[in-house]
Design an enzyme around this catalytic site. Structure first.
Site: not given
Length: 769
Positions: A324, A726
């Site tokens: 990621r 997030e």
């Protein structure tokens, strides 16, 4: 049935979604009535466990001497690797982490075994009396040292597009540099805890403070040598998780279960704060080296980037975290010719794990650092350089992993925040201040966020739920997601209430339980509401459809003409209370419960090439932050924050704004005060609140404004919403960039090397470099 109320039929009452409903357990929490794992009344005969920790970073484990501990009051025994009936290796994807250290220890704090006693304090005191015979071996403690030695937990990964070397060489301007960014302790309010209870016929009930009950179930069964159906895991709520309870809560549950099996008694294991620090993994620290070429406007022509990821001693979730980070190096910016090399380095420290943003922050920060230094090298405003590099809408709109950015609102969102925060006027005011202030320098930065929403492991993007309507009209929901304070349960109650047309107060949530919804994914990747909310909505919709068909048959109308709203059910000819309909349907043998299942559409991803469409959509945002630094001491302070963030059509604005505020402040802590320090022996020296400093209320600026972008999610997501957990964390990169802006003002301009976190020491180093 009575004649319909025209006012109700037209939908005048306010729906549950879109409203700032109070968190479903807020009142119970304030009153002390919300139950966490350690609050559950202990079953008669419960024992308590405490971990035996390695005091050496790397070495051969030659023996365990527990004689002194076993002689202490209340001690029942110890649990070691030889007491594991199943696989002694945890059931992780990589299968590289022992449940208990066996012939070797890999970090200071590794759990060698447990002491089990009648009380918590008896167990903890006794555990410290166990003597370990360890022959020390050389330890690798620095990520750059690990990279040089090619010490890896997983193979390196490289993503490449175009010809970055040629573009860099041909560019009008070039920069190269390096950066080190530290990790972060999760510091959840409720520490790691598990409570294992043996049941009949070798079955088990596990209470776990976990973001992933299904994984706990699998890990415990694997360690005990049982099948998954022999283990039931329950979690009503956590006192915070932030990713630290995605995998690593499983360790606690496995250890408790092994102790419970050996002594045939219920066993609770709750780590104290010091042990929690020493045992569990953190946000992954990163080290970067880069070379970039750019034109006179600051537009990137070519980039070569190396990312060395400090994974700790085992893989845990380091693979997807590092992936990621690769995906999010671009942040909001088009990179045409780029090479990103990601090295997953093995060190003799805690095995680092998921943390809010899951590698996204570590990817984005280096790109923001590069653009900030490009601006200073050219003598331009950093916002203008960032704007020059933004993704386009019809061109320059494909990521380096081949996903088209289809819903790009970056330019208008940044423009609106630039205006509402008075960025240009404040830039001029700060320049004037700095000209007249020799000691206190101020800085300003406006940075964007583009964050992909979905698990990068495609198979995790699924969820299930159950909706039960009882005979009195009350509703109960169960789903596979977990509540860690983020308001997931509250949002799902709102979604179900609106789907059934009943008041919010008529719907209750039950504990997350592997015995109800199987194979649930972790509550992570900001996908809790997207996945579980949709599954719950589909379950409620099936109940509503059955009721609509029942009413339509009785009222001689079509099912789509039956309206459920405001606690009543209306047809063209009549209206009746919800409770009356439910009672009638029950006596007519209509099924009043249903399951729901959802799988995220459109996504696909090749984990070998790191290409495809790993994300369903992107969440966007931007933050404008003003700071001040004392050039004599390095002390720094955040003065003002303005945020504009995209959550689509908010299901609960109060919860979403709270998540944005909390995420930003947590990110601010990562980049300013939260410093993890391992000494030369591999001991984590910052293992308590006395030495590890999270942000306090005094660190939150008085000027802290949050606004929500007004447009709905263009993808078919629940309620038109977007994920919020997030993405706001990375808005705090604006704090770090503002600090570098202030440092540049003090230095007279030019690129600034400042490692994160920007502690007073690191600020002074940047000023004096």
């Amino acid at each position: 049935m009575n004649a319909p109320d025209k006012h109700l039929a037209q939908g005048a009452a306010v729906p549950a979604t879109g409203q700032p409903h109070v968190h479903e357990s807020a009142r119970a929490q304030v009153a002390g009535g919300a139950t966490y794992i350690d609050d559950i009344p202990e079953v008669k005969g419960t024992l308590h466990a405490a971990p035996i920790l390695s005091n050496v970073a790397h070495g051969h484990l030659r023996g365990v001497d527990a004689a002194a501990a076993l002689a202490m009051e209340g001690v029942r025994g110890v649990v070691l690797a030889q007491d594991i009936p199943g696989d002694p290796i945890l059931a992780t994807f990589v299968h590289d982490e022992p449940i208990f250290a066996r012939d070797k220890v890999e970090y200071v704090g590794q759990v060698v075994g447990l002491v089990v006693a009648e009380t918590v304090m008896q167990a903890r005191r006794a555990a410290r009396q166990v003597r370990l015979d360890i022959e020390p071996l050389p330890a690798v403690l620095d990520v750059r040292e690990a990279l040089a030695a090619q010490s890896f937990v997983l193979k390196p990964v490289t993503v490449r597009r175009g010809e970055p070397e040629q573009r860099i060489a041909a560019a009008a301007h070039r920069l190269s540099g390096s950066l080190d960014v530290g990790g972060q302790e999760h510091f959840y309010l409720e520490g790691q805890v598990g409570y294992a209870m043996p049941l009949e016929q070798d079955q088990w009930w596990i209470y776990s403070s976990t973001q992933h009950p299904g994984e706990v179930q699998h890990w415990v069964a694997h360690a005990l040598g049982l099948e998954n159906h022999d283990v039931r895991v329950e979690c009503r709520r956590m006192g915070g998780g932030f990713g630290g309870k995605e995998t690593q809560a499983g360790h606690i549950a496995v250890w408790a279960a092994l102790a419970a099996r050996k002594f045939r008694r219920p066993v609770k294991l709750r780590l104290d704060r010091d042990d929690d620090f020493m045992v569990t993994g953190k946000r992954h620290p990163f080290a970067y080296d880069y070379e970039v070429g750019f034109d006179g406007d600051g537009r990137v022509a070519g980039l070569r980037l190396t990312m060395a990821v400090n994974c700790g001693f085992s893989a845990d979730l380091s693979g997807p975290v590092a992936d990621r980070a690769v995906f999010h190096v671009d942040n909001a910016y088009f990179l045409g010719d780029v090479e990103i090399a990601s090295y997953r380095c093995r060190t003799n420290t805690q095995s680092h794990t998921a943390f809010r943003g899951f590698g996204g922050p570590q990817g984005m920060i280096v790109m923001e650092a590069i653009l900030g230094d490009i601006a200073r090298a050219l003598g331009k405003d950093a916002l203008d350089v960032r704007r020059a590099n933004l993704y386009g809408t019809t061109e320059r709109n494909v990521t380096h992993y081949d996903m088209t950015v289809e819903d790009n609102i970056l330019a208008p969102l940044i423009a609106r925040l630039e205006q509402s925060s008075a960025y240009r006027a404040r830039r001029a005011e700060i320049a004037a201040w700095n000209d007249g202030s020799p000691v206190i320098k101020r800085g300003l930065a406006l940075t964007p966020v583009k964050f992909g929403i979905s698990f990068t492991a495609t198979f995790f993007n699924q969820a299930g739920a159950l909706v039960h309507v009882y005979g009195d009209g009350s509703v109960q929901v169960n789903h596979g997601g977990t509540e860690m304070g983020q308001g997931l349960h509250t949002k799902i109650l709102q979604i179900v209430a609106d789907e059934l047309g009943v008041p919010f107060g008529r719907v209750r949530i039950s504990a997350t339980d592997t015995g109800k919804v199987p194979n649930a994914s972790a509550t992570a990747a900001s996908s809790g509401t997207d996945l579980n909310g949709r599954a719950a909505q589909f379950a409620a919709r099936q109940v509503r459809q059955r009721l609509a068909e029942y009413v339509a048959e009785k009222q001689n109308c079509r099912p789509e003409q039956v309206i459920f709203a405001h606690g009543q059910v209306s047809t063209p000819g009549a209206v009746m209370p919800w409770e009356q309909l439910v009672d009638d349907a029950y006596h007519s043998r209509v099924q009043l419960w249903s399951d729901g299942f959802y799988r995220t559409p459109k996504i696909h991803y090749d984990k070998h090439t790191l290409t495809g469409r790993p994300f369903y959509y992107f969440s966007y945002g931007a933050a404008c932050t003003e700071v001040a630094i004392d050039t004599l001491t390095g002390e720094n302070r955040v003065l003002k924050v303005d945020i504009l963030h995209d959550v689509g059509h908010s299901i609960n604005p109060a919860i979403d704004i709270g998540q944005i505020e909390g995420g930003f402040v947590q990110g601010m802590g990562w980049l300013t005060t939260e410093q993890l320090v391992w000494n030369g022996q591999g001991v984590l020296a910052t293992h308590a609140p006395s030495t590890y400093k999270i942000p306090a209320t005094g660190d939150v600026p008085a000027h802290f404004r949050v606004e929500l972008w007004p447009e709905a999610n263009p993808e078919d997501n629940v309620g038109g919403s977007k994920a919020v957990g997030e993405p706001p964390f990375m808005l705090a990169i604006s704090v770090w960039e503002a600090l570098r802006d202030a440092a540049a003002a003090a230095r007279g301009g030019g690129p600034v090397r400042m490692d994160a976190p920007a502690t007073a020491e690191n600020v002074l180093k940047a000023l004096r470099a």
